[in-house]
Design a protein around this motif. Structure first.
Motif: not given
Lengths: 464, 47
Positions: A43-49, A104-116, A183-187
Motif C-alpha cells: 500500500a505504501l509503495v502504491k501511495h508514494f509511487g 502518509i497523509f501529506s505524501g511526504q515519505l521523508w516524514l515516515v523515515y523520520l517518524g517510524y 489499501a489506500s494511503g489514507d487508510s
C-alpha cells in the motif's frame, strides 16, 4: 519526573516476580509490530509511487536506530531503571507512528523515515533492552527462560499486529483485501494513528507494573552453587570495553549478523513473497492477501516459539552448538526453499517456519552466549554493543532482497524464480556465519577483570 | 510461583493474585486472539 526513577521501582518484600514478565511482554508485544510492516508495504509503495527498496528503507532505518540506541542507551537504561526506560520507549514509539501518519497523509515519505524509522526506532532500542536485563535479574535460576521470555514478546508482536492491522485497514478502506485491491494511503495513515494511541496505553501499563529486585534479593530456594558450569562458560569477567577488543565478540557479531540478515530477508518481504511464490501463469496468485497476512502471523509464531524453545534448549546443548544448528541447518533449509519451495505451500510454509524459529532463537540465545564468554559483569553493555549487528543486518537484509527483486520486475509480476538469487545469497551468508561460530573459543585470560575476593553469587549486578 | 524475599527483610507478604491475573490477562488475551486469528487464516492456506 522522580516518580519514574529506579528508586521508586524497587520491589517491596513479597512482590511476586511473575508480575514482571507481563510488564515486559506489554512493551515487547507493542514494539514487535516492527515485524508486521509487510502487511501495508505494498500500500505504501502504491501511495508514494516508490520502489520496494525505498519503502524498505523505513524498516531499515528503524532497525538501525534500534541497534544504535540499544548500544548507546544501555548504560542510561541501567542507571535510570526499566520504568523510565519503558516510559521513554512508549513516547518515542507512539510519536514515531504519529509523525509517520503525518507523512502518509501529506505524501511526504521523508516524514515516515523520520517518524517510524528514526524516532520509532529509538523507541524500539530502548524498549528492547530495558525488560531484558530486569528479567535476567529476577530469574537468576532460569537464565535461558528469562532471556526467552524477555525477547519472545518482540517476536509475538506481529502475531497481534498483523490481524489487527488487516482488520483496521479493511475498516478504514472497505475494499482493502479484495482481489487485486491495494489499501489506500489514507487508510494506512489512520492505521498508524490508531496504533499510536493503543501502543502508548499498553506500554504505559508495562512501565507502571515493572519493578526491580532489591539489593541482595534472590529467589526462594535458589542456590547459585548448583548452577552447572559447561564448556565455554567462564567464571571470570570481561568489561565491555575489553570485550570489543576480543575476536570472540566479533565472531559472535558475524554469526548474529548472518543469522539476522537471512531471517529479515524473509520477514520483511513475507506477505508479498508467498504470493509471488505461488503466482500462476495468468499473473494471479493462489495465495490471497488475507491468507498472506495469516502467513506473516504464522512466522511470528515460529519467531516467538523459537525464542522460547531454542533458548531453553541451549541451556542443555550449549550456545555454540545451537548456533551451529541455526546457521548450518538454516543454510540447508534456505537452499531447499530457494530451489523447491514453490512445489507446495506446505513445504514452503514449513521451511519458512523453521528458518524463522532459528532467527528468533539466535536473538534469545545471544545474551546467554555473551554471558558464557564474558561473564555477568557487563553483559548488558556488551549485548547492547552486539546489537549493532542487528542494525547492520537491518540494512543488508532488505537491501539484498529488494535490490534483487527490483531488478527482476515489479510487484505483482514476480514469481518464485525471481527470489532465487536473493535466497542463494542468504545461503552464502549463513555459511560464513557458521564458519565464524566454529572459530569461537574461550576468551584469553589477559582480557579478564582482576578477580575480586567473592563468590560467583555475589558478583556485581548485571547491566543491560 | 516464587515470591521475592530480601535479605534484609524476609517477612513474606501475600502477593496480589488479582493483580497477577489482570496483568497476565492484559497480555494473554491479545496474544490468544492473535494465535486464534493466525490459526484460522493458516487453515485457509492449506484448504
Amino acid at each position: 519526573m522522580g516518580w519514574l526513577d529506579r528508586e521508586r521501582t524497587i520491589a517491596p518484600p513479597g512482590f511476586n516476580r511473575w508480575l514482571v514478565p507481563p510488564a515486559a511482554l506489554a512493551v515487547h508485544l507493542c514494539i514487535g509490530q516492527a515485524y508486521a510492516t509487510s502487511v501495508y508495504k505494498t500500500a505504501l509503495v502504491k501511495h508514494f509511487g516508490a520502489s520496494l527498496t525505498e519503502i524498505g528503507v523505513i524498516f531499515s532505518i528503524a532497525i538501525v536506530m534500534l541497534g544504535l540506541s540499544a548500544a548507546i542507551m544501555g548504560t542510561w537504561v541501567d542507571k535510570n531503571g526499566p520504568r523510565k526506560a519503558m516510559f521513554a520507549s512508549a513516547v518515542f514509539w507512539a510519536s514515531g507512528f504519529l509523525i509517520g501518519s503525518l507523512g502518509i497523509f501529506s505524501g511526504q515519505l521523508w516524514l515516515v523515515y523520520l517518524g517510524y524509522g528514526f524516532i520509532g526506532g529509538i523507541g524500539l532500542g530502548i524498549g528492547y533492552i530495558s525488560p531484558v536485563s530486569t528479567l535476567i535479574k529476577w530469574f537468576p535460576d532460569r537464565p535461558g527462560l528469562a532471556t526467552g521470555m524477555a525477547i519472545m514478546g518482540f517476536g509475538g508482536g506481529a502475531l497481534i499486529a498483523s490481524p489487527v492491522s488487516t482488520a483496521l485497514l479493511k475498516m478504514y478502506d472497505p475494499n482493502s483485501g479484495a482481489q487485486g485491491w491495494v489499501a489506500s494511503g489514507d487508510s494506512v495513515g489512520k492505521l498508524f494513528l490508531t496504533l499510536a494511541l493503543v501502543y502508548l496505553a499498553y506500554m504505559m501499563f508495562g512501565a507502571f507494573t515493572i519493578k526491580v529486585p532489591a539489593e541482595g534479593w534472590k529467589p526462594a530456594g535458589f542456590d547459585p552453587a548448583k548452577v552447572k558450569a559447561a564448556t565455554l562458560v567462564t567464571t571470570d569477567n570481561v568489561s565491555a570495553r575489553n570485550a570489543v577488543k576480543t575476536k570472540q565478540f566479533w565472531l559472535v557479531w558475524i554469526a548474529l549478523f548472518c543469522n539476522v540478515t537471512a531471517g529479515i530477508g524473509i520477514l520483511e518481504q513475507a506477505a508479498p513473497m508467498i504470493q509471488d511464490f505461488f503466482r500462476q501463469s495468468d499473473g494471479v496468485s493462489l495465495v490471497s492477501a488475507a491468507v498472506a497476512a495469516g502467513f506473516v502471523g504464522l512466522l511470528s509464531i515460529g519467531n516467538m516459539s523459537g525464542r522460547f524453545a531454542w533458548s531453553a534448549t541451549s541451556d542443555v546443548t550449549g550456545r555454540k552448538r545451537i548456533y551451529m544448528m541455526y546457521l548450518g541447518v538454516g543454510a540447508v533449509l534456505y537452499t531447499v526453499l530457494a530451489l523447491a519451495g514453490s512445489s507446495s505451500t506446505f513445504l514452503y510454509v514449513a521451511l519458512a517456519f523453521v528458518i524463522i524459529s532459528f532467527y528468533g532463537g539466535g536473538f534469545a540465545t545471544v545474551p546467554a552466549y555473551l554471558r558464557d564468554l564474558f561473564g555477568t559483569f557487563q553483559v548488558g553493555a556488551i549485548h547492547g554493543r552486539l546489537l549493532t549487528a542487528w542494525s547492520a543486518a537491518g540494512i543488508a537484509g532488505p537491501l539484498i532482497v529488494n535490490a534483487f527483486l527490483d531488478a527482476q520486475g515489479k510487484p505483482g509480476q514476480l514469481t518464485a524464480a525471481s527470489y532465487q538469487p536473493a535466497l542463494l545469497t542468504m545461503v552464502g551468508l549463513l555459511v560464513i556465519g557458521f564458519a565464524a561460530n566454529l572459530l569461537v573459543k574461550p576468551v584469553d585470560a589477559r582480557f579478564h577483570e582482576p578477580r575480586p575476593d567473592r563468590v560467583r553469587s555475589e558478583e556485581p549486578a548485571m547491566e543491560a | 510461583m516464587s515470591t521475592a524475599q530480601t535479605t534484609a527483610n524476609p517477612t513474606p507478604v501475600n502477593p496480589s493474585t488479582g493483580k497477577l491475573v489482570v496483568a497476565w490477562a492484559l497480555v494473554g488475551v491479545p496474544l490468544g486472539y492473535g494465535v486464534y486469528e493466525t490459526l484460522t487464516r493458516v487453515a485457509a492456506l492449506f484448504g
